[in-house]
Design an enzyme around this catalytic site. Structure first.
Site, PDB file in Angstrom:
ATOM      1  CB  SER A   1      -0.635  -0.208   1.223  1.00  0.00           C
ATOM      2  OG  SER A   1      -0.116   0.071   2.538  1.00  0.00           O
ATOM      3  CG  ASP A   2       1.706   5.653  -1.732  1.00  0.00           C
ATOM      4  OD1 ASP A   2       2.299   5.818  -0.957  1.00  0.00           O
ATOM      5  OD2 ASP A   2       1.494   6.415  -2.631  1.00  0.00           O
TER       6      ASP A   2
END
Length: 808
Positions: free
Chosen positions: A326-327
């Site tokens: 995930s960012d």
């Protein structure tokens, strides 16, 4: 390796201590049971080893693999293992450790300087030390994937520094990008990093967006071609290339970044034809094993919670075999911003169900792992889903060879791998090839070496921190334009300096909307620069933006020069002295006044560490400029979107609009001239599924050696759906001596000809295709056509002239 041999080989590690007897001939007893279990056996099939390991893992061990520990000094408070680690969450292992001891100074230069970032060999030994803890002190000995950024060279102290991605794209040099990937990967692997977050494959379709400088530009074909080379270069060094940011991330509403990061205003057809192709190519053609999921939504669904994007497209359609991270805060945004999850736990469930493997954020890993475990225990998340996500993570770690060779074997050699003369030479080449000559009236450039006095002015002329990047090599000594020119010209030429004005004014960003008259202090700075120009031979004005104005969470509402920089430029022009405008900026700027009045304009974006030396070489003709624009310069922010490619008529003007762009996609001048002739297309008629060879002769008709970038554009003349006016479908850099001719060849495949049809399938339709070859998207030199034939389809014909007239 025997335990005695390992214990004696203290050069691999920072600490001298005796290791347990787990290092055997050809394998490692990772679970310390004295038996070579299937997951420890290098001779077995990878998937069989993964299946065996998964069967041995507890829920705690599986979920520990699904989270990132941000390294020192972000989240981890220790550089090396401590006794407290035996009680920390990662006692059960960890998926990856990000940016550990890499020397990142942080957005505001407030991060602690690690002890183990330099010398390079010390860092390698320290990473080995951390890896040893996971191998020797955890129950199953599952190794760590050490991750790091790598879009401007490796994010590590004094690693080789390359120009920003937008500048690298300006080289239009696929071989160069491949080498940049190799160097970044080689330096990363030597320093102990096994997963590099690079390249950024977002399309910069809105120049207001803050991260334009981190992209390869606006065109999906150019971005895809360069992205494939970067991925291949990285993964040839046995490090994972993790693509950023999947998907449809780069067009937030109004270009706003920061907490907006959402609501992209694009159709599903645009997603398929513009935004996804670079990612698809990087996965299917280059085999990328990492993807970073973005934190925007699309069509009401957070991408981080989208089964469509993270599973159906990535894995089922494209065959992605790696793992998704995930960012930062993407999972949390499902609850806090998108509000499709009523609780943080529900946001985690949605993300994992969609296809997320590892959550990454600047918070302790237990903030994610503990709720994740509760979801499984309470039956709200199936353990089979967790197993599938962990299998992907383990597959990457096995591909990296970490279960069999978890340590860098020769840490001392790292000092001969990072920042070598060859690597610095490559960076210098990239810097010089990235500089674009936008305008050169009356051949003002190159400057004569016989000049006696030069004024170097502007806020970017001597700002050693202006080109710094959070995502690039750190603790560098940038060569500014002033320093580069003084070093080149020596004591024979007087090189004066006057800053003039700051990049931004005290009222920025409000001044981008309404600008007050300049203050007395601003006027004094401009007057000082004008006074310094009184008796010089030429003025070099270095204007634009710094990293602070064009980075993540730094979009703009204007494309004009910020602050009072144009006031400075106008005052310098009024002196009557020749002015060279050097733009150093992170997005296209609407420099309309300069385009009309300043005789020479050079674009250098954000260069590498020796950017000032590269600029000096270009200005004085030691290097012939060869960069080409990977992005359009609109005349006004009011024209947005004004970019390439575009649908027919979508960028035409009406009575209230200014026509055309300032500088088109693909544009760039040289100190020599190039001629095109003898276009050949073979065959002229073919069935769908065939290939077309296109060739053209290119001649250097000038007096200097130079590089041209030959660009092939293709138009599907008529089609069942609206397609683009033209598409870039090939480009080649070619070096030519004066008078020399070379034949440049292109192969067009069915993929180059395909359109996304009404049934949402990619297909090649019968009809006529127009081939255009030239020096930019608007500078076409030769043109021809070929036909895809089908006995049941009548050949197309051009419309009558009246079909193109204004209906009024």
């Amino acid at each position: 390796m025997s335990s005695e041999g390992l214990a004696a080989d203290t050069s691999k590690f920072v600490r001298q201590k005796r290791s347990p007897d787990i290092y055997r001939s050809g394998w490692i007893d990772l679970n310390k049971n004295g038996t070579r279990d299937p997951y420890e056996d290098p001779t077995l099939d990878r998937e069989a080893r993964i299946t065996d390991l998964l069967g041995r893992m507890t829920l705690e061990e599986k979920t520990a693999q699904m989270v990132t520990l941000y390294g020192f000094p972000r989240v981890a408070s220790d550089e090396l293992p401590t006794p407290a680690w035996k009680a920390a969450l990662w006692k059960d292992g960890i998926g990856n450790i990000d940016e550990h001891m890499n020397g990142n100074t942080g957005w505001t230069n407030n991060l602690a300087d690690p002890v183990h970032d330099l010398p390079y060999s010390l860092h390698t030994r320290a990473i080995n030390e951390v890896q040893r803890w996971f191998i020797e002190e955890t129950r199953l000995g599952i190794p760590v994937d050490f991750t790091n950024e790598g879009i401007r060279g490796l994010l590590h102290s004094k690693a080789t520094s390359f120009p920003a991605q937008l500048a690298v794209a300006s080289t239009w040099n696929k071989q160069l990008v491949r080498e940049i990937g190799r160097v970044t990967g080689r330096e990363g692997r030597a320093l102990g990093y096994t997963n590099i977050y690079s390249p950024v494959l977002d399309l910069a379709r809105d120049p207001r967006w803050g991260r334009v400088i981190e992209s390869y530009g606006e065109d999906p074909f150019l971005v895809g071609e360069l992205g494939v080379e970067q991925v291949k270069g990285l993964q040839e060094q046995r490090v994972v290339s993790t693509l950023k940011h999947f998907a449809v991330y780069s067009v937030p509403k109004g270009g706003r970044d920061g907490e907006a990061r959402t609501d992209p205003q694009v159709t599903w057809r645009d997603v398929q034809t513009i935004f996804l192709p670079p990612f698809r190519r990087a996965i299917q053609d280059a085999g990328a094993l990492g993807v970073m999921s973005s934190y925007n939504d699309y069509d009401g669904i957070p991408v981080q919670a989208s089964h469509l994007f993270l599973t159906q497209i990535l894995r089922q359609q494209w065959g992605f075999q790696g793992y998704v991270v995930s960012d930062s805060a993407a999972v949390e945004f499902i609850h806090t911003k998108h509000r499709t999850a009523a609780t943080p736990e529900e946001a985690i469930r949605q993300a994992v169900e969609a296809g997320l493997n590892i959550r990454t954020n600047f918070t302790p890993p237990e903030a994610y792992a503990e709720p994740l475990r509760n979801l499984v225990r309470e039956g709200r998340l199936r353990v089979e889903t967790v197993d599938a996500r962990v299998r992907d993570i383990l597959r990457v770690k096995f591909w990296l060879g970490l279960f069999d060779t978890p340590y860098q074997e020769k840490p001392a050699s790292t000092d001969q791998v990072v920042r070598t003369p060859a690597n610095l030479s490559l960076a210098a080449q990239a810097g010089r090839q990235s500089i674009i000559l936008l305008k050169n009236d009356r051949d003002l450039l190159p400057l004569s070496r016989h000049v006696k006095r030069i004024l170097v002015t502007g806020p970017l002329a001597d700002d050693a921190h202006g080109w710094w990047s959070r995502y690039g090599a750190q603790r560098l000594g940038f060569i500014t334009p002033l320093a580069g020119l003084r070093a080149k010209l020596g004591s024979d030429v007087e090189v004066r300096y006057a800053k003039g004005v700051d990049v931004k004014d005290e009222r920025f960003p409000e001044s981008d909307v309404f600008k007050e008259p300049p203050s007395d202090a601003v006027r004094a700075g401009i007057d000082a620069a004008v006074a310094a120009a009184k008796d010089v031979d030429v003025i070099i004005a270095t204007l634009g933006e710094t990293d602070e104005l064009c980075r993540e969470s730094a979009s703009r509402v204007s494309l004009d020069l910020p602050g009072y920089q144009e006031d400075l430029l106008r005052a310098l022009h009024a002196t009557g002295k020749p002015v060279v405008l050097v733009l150093s900026n992170g997005r296209p700027l609407s420099v309309n006044w300069a385009a009309r009045h300043v005789p020479a304009i050079v674009e250098m974006w954000f260069p590498g560490e020796d950017g000032g030396a590269a600029l000096a070489d270009i200005l004085f003709g030691d290097v012939n400029p060869s960069g080409r624009l990977p992005i359009t310069f609109p005349k006004s922010v009011g024209q947005i979107q004004m970019n390439f490619p575009a649908h027919p008529g979508s960028q035409a003007h009406d009575a209230g609009q200014v026509p055309g762009v300032l500088f088109p996609f693909g544009h760039g001048l040289s100190y020599t001239k190039f001629g095109y002739r003898n276009l050949r297309i073979s065959p002229r008629k073919l069935r769908s599924g065939g290939r077309v060879e296109v060739s053209v002769d290119v001649t250097n008709t000038g007096q200097r050696a130079g590089d041209d970038v030959v660009q092939l554009y293709l138009r599907d003349d008529y089609s069942s759906v609206v397609t683009f006016e033209k598409l870039l479908r090939g480009f080649e850099r070619v070096s030519l001596a004066p008078g020399e001719t070379k034949t440049v060849r292109f192969i067009l495949t069915p993929e180059h000809l395909a359109l996304y049809d009404r049934g949402q399938q990619w297909t090649v339709e019968p009809g006529r295709f127009t081939v255009q070859i030239g020096a930019s998207s608007e500078d076409v030199r030769v043109e021809g056509s070929f036909d895809i034939v089908d006995d049941a389809v009548e050949l197309e014909k051009a419309p009558d002239a009246t079909d193109r007239t204004d209906p009024r």
